[in-house]
Structure formats: structure tokens, C-alpha cells
Design an enzyme around this catalytic site. Sequence first.
Site, short mmCIF file in Angstrom:
data_model
loop_
_atom_site.label_atom_id
_atom_site.label_comp_id
_atom_site.label_asym_id
_atom_site.label_seq_id
_atom_site.Cartn_x
_atom_site.Cartn_y
_atom_site.Cartn_z
N CYS A 31 0.62 -1.23 -0.04
CA CYS A 31 -0.01 -0.07 -0.02
C CYS A 31 0.93 1.16 0.07
CB CYS A 31 -0.80 -0.12 1.36
SG CYS A 31 -1.71 1.47 1.66
N CYS A 34 -0.04 3.69 2.82
CA CYS A 34 0.44 3.28 3.88
C CYS A 34 2.16 3.58 4.27
CB CYS A 34 0.38 1.72 3.96
SG CYS A 34 -1.35 1.03 3.96
#
Length: 115
Positions: A31, A34
Amino acid sequence: MAVIQITEDNFDEIVMKSEKPVLLDFYADWCGPCKMLSPIVEQISEEYADEYLVGKINVDEQPGLALKYRVMSIPMLVTMNLGMFAAKSIGVITKEEVLDLLQQAAVLRDQKVES
């Protein structure tokens, strides 16, 4: 203190029994957002180690915890205190916004102590 990897096996012992407000970072290695949020989470874990416990939960490796906390999008931050949910945020946010989430958890603790 470094960020703690939280798993289904250690969740109750580390998170639910914590005497400090807890910040949980639900993430995945693939991600991009993230990865953008991760340095902020790590910085908070180092700068505020005396005040807060900071943990990371990999949603790919811990699907049960992701399901329990209804993680639909990542990154997702959750704050808890005294084993109770306090607040959550989805997406990349600033350090100040993360600290605001933790303050909500601290307020929850203060309210619980007063009652």
C-alpha cells in the site's frame, strides 16, 4: 520505544491490557499511502513512547483483526484506551491529526477514571 507488530496472538496482552492510550496502524506492505503514513507513525512511537503505545497490524497477515475492526480501506488508524475504541481515521493524515486522535483516546481514559 519502537512500533510493535500486533498479531491476533498478542493483541489482548499488548493492546487490551495497555495502561497507555494505543495507536494502531492497519496497513499492508503493498500500500503506497501506508508507506507515506508509516514514518509519521514511527516518529510518534519514538517521541511519545512514555505517553502512548504504538502498534502496526498487517491486514494481509492478520485478517481476523482487520475484520474485527471493519477495515475497508488502508491505511486506517485506530486509537484505543483501557480496551475501548476511541477514534479512527482512514487515509494519510498529518502528524498533528494523529496526535489529535491520540488525545481523543486520552480524554476517554480521563472520563473513565472520573466515573
